[in-house]
Design an enzyme around this catalytic site. Structure first.
Site, PDB file in Angstrom:
ATOM      1  N   ARG A 172       8.169   3.938  -4.764  1.00 65.13           N
ATOM      2  CA  ARG A 172       8.243   2.953  -3.675  1.00 65.13           C
ATOM      3  C   ARG A 172       7.220   1.836  -3.881  1.00 65.13           C
ATOM      4  NH1 ARG A 172       7.649   5.037   2.329  1.00 65.13           N
ATOM      5  NH2 ARG A 172       5.497   5.274   1.626  1.00 65.13           N
ATOM      6  N   GLU A 226      11.872   2.345  14.239  1.00 67.26           N
ATOM      7  CA  GLU A 226      11.020   3.438  13.739  1.00 67.26           C
ATOM      8  C   GLU A 226       9.737   3.471  14.562  1.00 67.26           C
ATOM      9  OE1 GLU A 226       9.732   2.574   9.671  1.00 67.26           O
ATOM     10  OE2 GLU A 226       9.783   0.438  10.134  1.00 67.26           O
ATOM     11  N   ARG A 261      -8.259 -20.701  -1.381  1.00 67.56           N
ATOM     12  CA  ARG A 261      -7.128 -20.402  -0.490  1.00 67.56           C
ATOM     13  C   ARG A 261      -5.979 -21.348  -0.812  1.00 67.56           C
ATOM     14  NH1 ARG A 261      -5.268 -22.034   4.856  1.00 67.56           N
ATOM     15  NH2 ARG A 261      -4.211 -20.273   5.851  1.00 67.56           N
ATOM     16  N   LEU A 321      10.981   1.159   7.083  1.00 67.44           N
ATOM     17  CA  LEU A 321      10.408   1.649   5.828  1.00 67.44           C
ATOM     18  C   LEU A 321      11.213   2.869   5.373  1.00 67.44           C
ATOM     19  CD1 LEU A 321       8.001   1.149   3.875  1.00 67.44           C
ATOM     20  CD2 LEU A 321       6.974   3.153   4.933  1.00 67.44           C
ATOM     21  N   TYR A 381       0.827  -1.202   0.000  1.00 65.98           N
ATOM     22  CA  TYR A 381       0.000   0.000   0.000  1.00 65.98           C
ATOM     23  C   TYR A 381       0.866   1.257   0.000  1.00 65.98           C
ATOM     24  CZ  TYR A 381       0.718   0.971   5.033  1.00 65.98           C
ATOM     25  OH  TYR A 381       1.252   1.293   6.250  1.00 65.98           O
ATOM     26  N   LYS A 423       6.370  -2.079   1.869  1.00 65.37           N
ATOM     27  CA  LYS A 423       5.208  -1.483   2.564  1.00 65.37           C
ATOM     28  C   LYS A 423       4.003  -2.410   2.426  1.00 65.37           C
ATOM     29  CE  LYS A 423       3.154   3.104   3.252  1.00 65.37           C
ATOM     30  NZ  LYS A 423       3.302   3.112   4.691  1.00 65.37           N
TER      31      LYS A 423
HETATM   32  N1  PDD Z   1       2.865   5.065   7.249  1.00 68.35           N
HETATM   33  N2  PDD Z   1       7.530   3.789   8.851  1.00 68.35           N
HETATM   34  C1  PDD Z   1       6.388   3.073   8.844  1.00 68.35           C
HETATM   35  C2  PDD Z   1       6.353   1.777   9.557  1.00 68.35           C
HETATM   36  C3  PDD Z   1       5.245   3.586   8.176  1.00 68.35           C
HETATM   37  O1  PDD Z   1       4.111   2.860   8.176  1.00 68.35           O
HETATM   38  C4  PDD Z   1       5.316   4.851   7.545  1.00 68.35           C
HETATM   39  C5  PDD Z   1       4.144   5.442   6.807  1.00 68.35           C
HETATM   40  C6  PDD Z   1       6.536   5.558   7.589  1.00 68.35           C
HETATM   41  C7  PDD Z   1       6.699   6.910   6.929  1.00 68.35           C
HETATM   42  O2  PDD Z   1       6.733   6.793   5.526  1.00 68.35           O
HETATM   43  P1  PDD Z   1       6.243   7.985   4.580  1.00 68.35           P
HETATM   44  O3  PDD Z   1       7.011   9.178   4.973  1.00 68.35           O
HETATM   45  O4  PDD Z   1       6.584   7.507   3.225  1.00 68.35           O
HETATM   46  O5  PDD Z   1       4.771   8.138   4.825  1.00 68.35           O
HETATM   47  C8  PDD Z   1       7.621   4.989   8.242  1.00 68.35           C
HETATM   48  C9  PDD Z   1       1.682   5.515   6.552  1.00 68.35           C
HETATM   49  C10 PDD Z   1       1.517   6.990   6.578  1.00 68.35           C
HETATM   50  C11 PDD Z   1       0.470   4.752   7.074  1.00 68.35           C
HETATM   51  O6  PDD Z   1       0.618   3.564   7.293  1.00 68.35           O
HETATM   52  O7  PDD Z   1      -0.613   5.339   7.248  1.00 68.35           O
END
Ligand code: PDD
Length: 287
Positions: free
Chosen positions: A52, A183, A101, A207, A33, A151
């Protein structure tokens, strides 16, 4: 008012959007996503998110459902149809449904990926009151899988982390592996000491945030030093400032970690300045 969403080539009222119960994202979390923010009706960092997304799909041997140009067109159409001034666009691509499945990946020749996009209307997204208060953070173990650079929609543990933070009267959690912060549950984590910003280096452990890349670039342009390395919670607790970045929060100050106030316990001036620069520059480049 019902949203118009996008599902596999069609724009539909959200009530009419349907996905198979055999979709692999539903059965196996076999989906990737992106979340892209919209400010002033324009897309922030679209290119970075699109690149990405392609990388996530390539790493999982998933076939892209459409081209980058088509993706841009869908994003723009949804912004227009839903009259989004400020908000978010959620995009998900899954390996699709093979009608049953099975752990094995289906043949991409016969099973097409599923693609879904929807908008979230968030008027005043860039002026969130959370910025004035800053976030209170708890630390939790990082027990996620080892490919956090992809992601994926496997978000149960990050959800549990946010729930643990809420139960503790806090806003979010930073995750710790082998003694070092990886993170946040849905953001990248940083502290500032003197003129230096410290954040974990890119690897499969985190990420590769699109906001992170932009903020570090702007920080260097603003003559701040950037150090990408492992750091501990104790180091962050003893810092002058701390903050997180993501597409939905931009640059968000952190004021407390595990009950310890950071600096004077108020959002730091450097983090707020970085937020300002990020928003200014991103708005200029928005498409
Ligand atoms: N999340 N680390 C993780 C684990 C994340 O899920 C996200 C983003 C980031 C920051 O990435 P970016 O700057 O590209 O948004 C870092 C999104 C916003 C979400 O899951 O809603």
């Amino acid at each position: 008012m019902s949203r118009t969403v996008y599902v596999n080539g069609e724009y539909l009222p959200e009530e009419e959007a349907k996905i198979s119960i055999f979709d692999r994202a539903f059965l196996m979390a076999d989906g990737v996503y992106e979340v892209t923010s919209v400010l002033g009706g324009k897309l922030i960092d679209f290119e970075g998110h699109a690149v990405r997304l392609q990388r996530s799909m390539t790493e999982l041997e998933m076939v892209a459902p459409c081209t980058k140009e088509e993706l841009l067109e869908i994003h723009r159409e949804l912004v227009k149809l839903n009259e989004i001034e400020d908000g978010l666009i959620y995009l998900q691509v899954t390996r699709g449904s093979a009608g049953d499945r099975d752990f094995m990946f289906p043949d991409p020749e016969t099973t097409k990926p599923t693609i879904v996009l929807f908008t979230q209307n968030k008027p005043g997204l860039a002026n969130s009151p959370a910025v004035q208060n800053g976030l209170k953070i708890i630390s939790i173990d990082d027990i996620r899988w080892g490919r956090r650079d992809i992601k994926t929609t496997q978000l149960l543990y990050p959800s549990m982390g946010k729930m643990a933070a809420k139960k503790a009267g806090c806003d979010d959690a930073w995750m710790i592996e082998d003694g070092f912060v990886t993170e946040g549950t849905s953001n990248n984590a940083y502290f500032i000491k003197g003129n230096k910003i410290v954040t974990r280096a890119l690897s499969t452990d985190i990420l590769h945030g699109i906001t992170r890349a932009a903020v570090l670039r702007f920080a260097q342009e603003a003559q701040m030093e950037v150090e990408e390395r492992n750091f501990t919670i104790e180091e962050a607790q003893a810092a002058d400032e701390a903050f997180v970045t993501s597409a939905s929060t931009f640059v968000m100050p952190v004021v407390e970690i595990d009950g310890k106030a950071i600096g004077d316990g108020a959002p730091g001036s450097k983090a707020l300045r970085l937020r300002e620069i990020y928003l200014d520059e991103s708005l200029k480049a928005a498409i």
